[in-house]
Design a protein around this motif. Structure first.
Motif, short mmCIF file in Angstrom:
data_model
loop_
_atom_site.label_atom_id
_atom_site.label_comp_id
_atom_site.label_asym_id
_atom_site.label_seq_id
_atom_site.Cartn_x
_atom_site.Cartn_y
_atom_site.Cartn_z
N LYS A 29 0.80 -1.23 0.00
CA LYS A 29 0.00 0.00 0.00
C LYS A 29 0.83 1.28 0.00
N GLY A 30 2.15 1.19 0.20
CA GLY A 30 2.96 2.38 0.30
C GLY A 30 3.47 2.87 -1.04
N TYR A 31 3.03 4.07 -1.45
CA TYR A 31 3.40 4.65 -2.74
C TYR A 31 3.86 6.10 -2.54
N LYS A 32 4.36 6.68 -3.61
CA LYS A 32 4.70 8.09 -3.59
C LYS A 32 4.63 8.67 -4.99
N ILE A 33 4.28 9.95 -5.05
CA ILE A 33 4.41 10.72 -6.28
C ILE A 33 5.77 11.39 -6.25
N VAL A 34 6.48 11.31 -7.36
CA VAL A 34 7.85 11.82 -7.44
C VAL A 34 7.90 12.90 -8.53
N LEU A 35 8.34 14.10 -8.14
CA LEU A 35 8.48 15.21 -9.08
C LEU A 35 9.95 15.59 -9.23
N ARG A 36 10.28 16.12 -10.40
CA ARG A 36 11.57 16.77 -10.61
C ARG A 36 11.32 18.13 -11.25
N HIS A 37 12.26 19.03 -11.06
CA HIS A 37 12.08 20.38 -11.60
C HIS A 37 13.31 20.85 -12.36
N LYS A 38 13.12 21.91 -13.15
CA LYS A 38 14.19 22.61 -13.85
C LYS A 38 15.03 21.71 -14.76
N GLY A 39 14.45 20.61 -15.20
CA GLY A 39 15.18 19.70 -16.06
C GLY A 39 16.25 18.90 -15.35
N PHE A 48 4.59 10.98 0.00
CA PHE A 48 4.19 9.60 0.23
C PHE A 48 2.69 9.51 0.53
N PHE A 49 2.09 8.38 0.15
CA PHE A 49 0.69 8.16 0.48
C PHE A 49 0.42 6.67 0.59
N GLU A 50 -0.66 6.35 1.28
CA GLU A 50 -1.11 4.97 1.42
C GLU A 50 -2.21 4.70 0.41
N GLY A 51 -2.00 3.74 -0.44
CA GLY A 51 -3.01 3.40 -1.44
C GLY A 51 -4.24 2.79 -0.79
N PRO A 52 -5.43 3.31 -1.08
CA PRO A 52 -6.66 2.79 -0.46
C PRO A 52 -7.08 1.46 -1.08
N GLU A 53 -7.83 0.69 -0.30
CA GLU A 53 -8.32 -0.60 -0.80
C GLU A 53 -9.49 -0.44 -1.75
N GLU A 54 -10.24 0.65 -1.61
CA GLU A 54 -11.34 0.95 -2.52
C GLU A 54 -11.03 2.24 -3.27
N PHE A 55 -11.64 2.42 -4.44
CA PHE A 55 -11.36 3.61 -5.23
C PHE A 55 -11.67 4.87 -4.43
N SER A 56 -10.67 5.72 -4.29
CA SER A 56 -10.78 6.95 -3.52
C SER A 56 -9.90 8.02 -4.14
N THR A 57 -10.16 9.27 -3.76
CA THR A 57 -9.33 10.38 -4.19
C THR A 57 -8.25 10.64 -3.14
N ILE A 58 -7.01 10.65 -3.58
CA ILE A 58 -5.86 10.91 -2.71
C ILE A 58 -5.40 12.32 -2.99
N SER A 59 -5.24 13.12 -1.94
CA SER A 59 -4.88 14.53 -2.08
C SER A 59 -3.50 14.77 -1.46
N LEU A 60 -2.58 15.31 -2.25
CA LEU A 60 -1.20 15.53 -1.81
C LEU A 60 -0.85 17.01 -1.95
N SER A 61 -0.57 17.66 -0.83
CA SER A 61 -0.23 19.08 -0.85
C SER A 61 1.11 19.30 -1.54
N LEU A 62 1.18 20.30 -2.40
CA LEU A 62 2.44 20.62 -3.04
C LEU A 62 3.49 21.07 -2.03
N ASP A 63 3.04 21.66 -0.91
CA ASP A 63 3.97 22.09 0.14
C ASP A 63 4.65 20.90 0.81
N ASP A 64 4.06 19.72 0.69
CA ASP A 64 4.60 18.53 1.36
C ASP A 64 5.53 17.71 0.47
N PHE A 65 5.83 18.18 -0.72
CA PHE A 65 6.82 17.51 -1.56
C PHE A 65 8.21 17.94 -1.09
#
Length: 226
Positions: free
Chosen positions: A134-144, A156-173
């Motif tokens: 269940k442990g995933y993350k969105i990974v960003l890179r900037h400026k090439g 980082f976020f925990e993948g839900p067992e049922e379809f749900s919307t996961i919200s990740l603050s840009l401040d938390d990257f």
């Protein structure tokens, strides 16, 4: 064909064309162009959500490339990103096989190049569900800065067992290098106005109390900025 019938048919065709053009211009996202595989985005001026990838509609995965721990000689993990299109629905699936080192070092993921300005947004959202780990993350890179020694910016976020919307603050990257979070003297903050790649990863957990291994799947409907 009579002149009246020809005129009516022309007006009908013009009406359909105009309606489609209006609908396209009214979308909250316009993909400007693909330049050497890089997708550029333009947000709507009304402040509505910016749909980055709608896999339930027409977004594909051809421009998403695997980036797993096999970039190092000890890596043994694998990732695959595909479209599932049945008679009833369409979505993307991120399949992974985690074969971490004894200490948990290891990851499997995919990423795609973009030219993305998120300065007018506060979050990245995705809708999906997880099977297996269940442990995933969105990974960003900037400026090439796509490769080492430059850091990644991860949330980082925990993948839900049922379809749900996961919200990740840009401040938390936060900046990371090979799984270790960097402090403010080691890396600059994420430049949200100049994001040049976005990725999805599953991790082994080298610096985390959560350790993961084995096969998993994350079913993904869409990714958007809000």
């Amino acid at each position: 064909m009579s002149e009246k019938l020809a005129f009516a048919l022309s007006a009908w065709i013009l009406g359909i064309f105009t309606a489609r053009v209006f609908a396209a211009n009214s979308m909250n996202l316009n993909r400007i162009r693909r330049n050497e595989g890089v997708t550029e985005f333009r947000a709507a001026v009304d402040g509505s959500p910016l749909m980055l990838y709608d896999f339930t509609d027409s977004a594909g995965v051809d421009n998403w490339n695997e980036i797993s721990d096999t970039v190092r000689d000890v890596g043994m993990s694998k990732a695959s990103f595909v479209i599932q299109h049945t008679q009833r629905f369409r979505r993307a699936i991120f399949f992974s096989l985690l074969n971490p080192q004894v200490n948990g070092a290891g990851f499997a993921g995919v990423k795609t190049p973009v030219n993305l300005d998120l300065s007018g947004f506060t979050k990245i959202e995705l809708r999906g569900r997880a099977q297996g780990n269940k442990g995933y993350k969105i990974v960003l890179r900037h400026k090439g800065q796509e490769y080492e020694p430059f850091p990644t910016y991860e949330n980082f976020f925990e993948g839900p067992e049922e379809f749900s919307t996961i919200s990740l603050s840009l401040d938390d990257f936060k900046p990371y290098y090979r799984g270790r979070q960097l402090n403010s003297t080691e890396a600059e903050p994420l430049d949200v106005a100049n994001i040049t790649s976005i990725g999805l990863q599953i991790y082994g957990g080298v610096y985390s109390p959560i350790k993961q291994k084995g096969p998993s799947a994350f079913e993904l409907d869409w990714i958007r900025a809000v």
